[in-house]
Design an enzyme around this catalytic site. Structure first.
Site, PDB file in Angstrom:
ATOM      1  CG  ASP A 142       7.724 -19.658 -13.655  1.00  0.00           C
ATOM      2  OD1 ASP A 142       7.956 -19.525 -12.440  1.00  0.00           O
ATOM      3  OD2 ASP A 142       8.186 -20.596 -14.335  1.00  0.00           O
TER       4      ASP A 142
ATOM      5  CE  LYS B 234       7.780 -22.798 -11.440  1.00  0.00           C
ATOM      6  NZ  LYS B 234       8.738 -22.856 -12.543  1.00  0.00           N
TER       7      LYS B 234
ATOM      8  CB  CYS C  19       7.268 -23.555 -16.165  1.00  0.00           C
ATOM      9  SG  CYS C  19       9.058 -23.273 -16.055  1.00  0.00           S
TER      10      CYS C  19
END
Length: 212
Positions: free
Chosen positions: A32, A115, A148
């Site tokens: 991310d 995702k 995450c």
């Protein structure tokens, strides 16, 4: 009571944790590193997060030169995703916010995994892609440590990958969260170290593999 809990949590095998890996059987999982989390105008900007750019640049350059596969694990969400029942809408498919920050160059050989949930393994092709390449160790980086990154680390461990987390390549939503979650990762799920140690391990393998 708290002392008992800490004693329980700290019970480990007693074996030293070594940061050793074979580059061609290792992958870097970048979690991310996206505009919405880093750049001005992003929906959920992590204050001071750009401090991660330079360590990532060094790690990715070294990893690629050693033949280590790089994966970018990116939130990629529809506007009606049920995740937004809990979280501010962010990383909408096809928008600037869902793009990888320009400070990190994406190479043709890198693999992007989209995702919808915190873990890069949840209902994605990541596990299959790793196993196809004989990957046994993953170096997990990115944001945020307590959501995450942590979820991806947990699943990697459950799937029997060796997990390495360089502490200077991850950031949490607060210093307290960073400390707690790195402690848990190092105690239960993998090895937490620093970037220099990881880079030294790449160099050590290179030296040992060089012909005399």
């Amino acid at each position: 009571m708290s002392n008992v809990e800490n004693t329980f949590s700290e019970k480990q095998s007693g074996q030293p944790k070594l940061v050793q890996f074979e580059p061609t059987k290792t992958a870097v999982l970048v979690v991310d590193m996206l505009n919405d989390f880093f750049e001005e105008g992003g929906e959920m900007v992590l204050e001071g997060g750009d401090v991660l750019y330079e360590p990532h640049q060094r790690l990715l350059e070294t990893a690629r030169s050693a033949g280590t596969q790089v994966f970018f694990l990116n939130q990629w969400l529809r506007p009606d995703d049920s995740l937004f029942q809990m979280r501010t809408p962010h990383c909408i498919q096809g928008t600037w916010g869902a793009e990888i920050v320009k400070a990190l160059e994406v190479k043709d050989e890198d693999i992007i995994v989209h995702k919808r949930r915190y873990s890069g393994f949840t209902q994605t092709s990541l596990d299959m892609s790793l196993r196809e390449r004989g990957i046994t160790t993953v170096i997990v980086t990115g944001v945020v440590t307590n959501i995450c990154v942590r979820s991806t680390v947990n699943d990697a461990y459950f799937l029997q990958y060796n997990v390495i987390v360089p502490r200077d390549c991850v950031m949490a939503t607060s210093p307290e969260a960073q400390e707690v979650h790195l402690y848990d990762i190092d105690t239960h799920y993998g090895v937490v170290t620093d970037l220099e140690t990881v880079l030294d391990s790449f160099e050590q393998f290179r030296a040992e593999a060089a012909p005399e």
